[in-house]
Enzyme design. Sequence first.
Site, mmCIF file in Angstrom:
data_model
loop_
_atom_site.group_PDB
_atom_site.id
_atom_site.type_symbol
_atom_site.label_atom_id
_atom_site.label_comp_id
_atom_site.label_asym_id
_atom_site.label_seq_id
_atom_site.Cartn_x
_atom_site.Cartn_y
_atom_site.Cartn_z
ATOM 1 N N TRP A 1 0.851 -1.183 0.000
ATOM 2 C CA TRP A 1 0.000 0.000 0.000
ATOM 3 C C TRP A 1 0.895 1.244 0.000
ATOM 4 C CZ3 TRP A 1 -1.754 2.677 4.912
ATOM 5 C CH2 TRP A 1 -2.755 3.623 4.662
ATOM 6 N N ASP B 1 -0.644 -5.010 9.869
ATOM 7 C CA ASP B 1 -1.687 -4.138 9.344
ATOM 8 C C ASP B 1 -2.847 -5.011 8.873
ATOM 9 O OD1 ASP B 1 -3.239 -2.197 8.210
ATOM 10 O OD2 ASP B 1 -1.791 -1.564 6.693
ATOM 11 N N LYS C 1 -13.288 -1.297 5.014
ATOM 12 C CA LYS C 1 -13.786 -2.242 4.029
ATOM 13 C C LYS C 1 -14.824 -3.192 4.614
ATOM 14 C CE LYS C 1 -10.731 -0.655 1.015
ATOM 15 N NZ LYS C 1 -9.902 0.210 1.825
#
Length: 391
Positions: free
Chosen positions: A127, A207, A242
């Site tokens: 990311w 993460d 999400k």
Amino acid sequence: MLDRLSPQAPDALLALIRLHAADPREDKIDLGVGVYRTESGATPVFAAIKAAEQVLVDTQDSKSYLGPEGDMGFVNALMPYIFGADPTMGGRISGMQTPGGTGAVRLALALALKAGVKRVHMGVPSWPNHAQILADLGMELAPFDHANPDGTANLDAVLAAINGAGSDEAVLLHACCHNPTGIDYTAEQWAAIAEAFAASGTFPIIDSAYQGLGHGMEEDAAGMRAVLAAVPEAFIAYSCDKNFGQYRDRVGAFYVLAKEQGALDTAFSNANALARAGWSMPPDHGGAAVRIILRDPDMTAQWLAELDDMRARMRGVRDALAKAGTAGRIDLTPLAHQNGLFSMLPVTKEEVAQLREEHGIYMAASGRINIAGLTPGNLPKFIAALAAVAG
């Protein structure tokens, strides 16, 4: 004073959004923006979130400050889903709310820096904001290859990073549904990773931004839990963007695993000070809605059913791509074994531009695609265009 500033490159994804919006073609396909979409192209508010928000409308009697730790009811309600049946691991885990997963990653890295970590090993590609946050904090990024050419995770590379890290270094890993590749470690690989962390003493930062979008809430947490069971200390950054559809409401959490319960007080006195200086307190609304859902069995069941539908749709798209076999030189079969919203296609920047200009297909220049941008209606066009460009 302002003339001392240098212009910064515009965000490539925002530029892609503008290009897509300006494209008049009715059959254009957006595979760039990292949000879930239904078959009709919508990114709806979860029905469970709507129900929880109505409860807030009816019962919330104050908008007063909560403090830098945020809504601890939200933080604690998430923990059994993240960490399992013993969510505090005997009192060794606690957390605080953050502005989204980005805030959680920022806080994890800032606290690691304050604790003496200067260098962070991370699989690439990753990311983009991971590298940006590290650079902004003045921390060194030590990259290693996340994936092998055959579409599997590169276990040798991550083990070398863990085993070779120094006492002032950490290793950052994605818990599941790797962004941008969709390539996750297998259960056997996670076991080897946990063993390496335990043997080396290297500090893990995990993460978790997509739990539930891969194989299920429990399955997607299994690798992270294996690591946490093996190590004395770790940081975990968590996002509800999400899996609760809370993109713009910025709902995240930061957790610390400590050697003993007493060490948590010191850790969070520092984390709270960093949060106070960074954002004072996190936004409340989205976290409060998640708290209400997770405290109500019917709403929880509704949320999990919605999450199941999302996951099944994305798995169906992956299976359909894999069934196509190849598109030109591009082998699509590995996509069936990848997870979550994203995968990367081995296309050149020139081919990405050609897909956009000639076929109205928009994706990141890296070749990352958002699986949820594909539907039964546009899949044939996408595969045919890819074959034409990468033939």
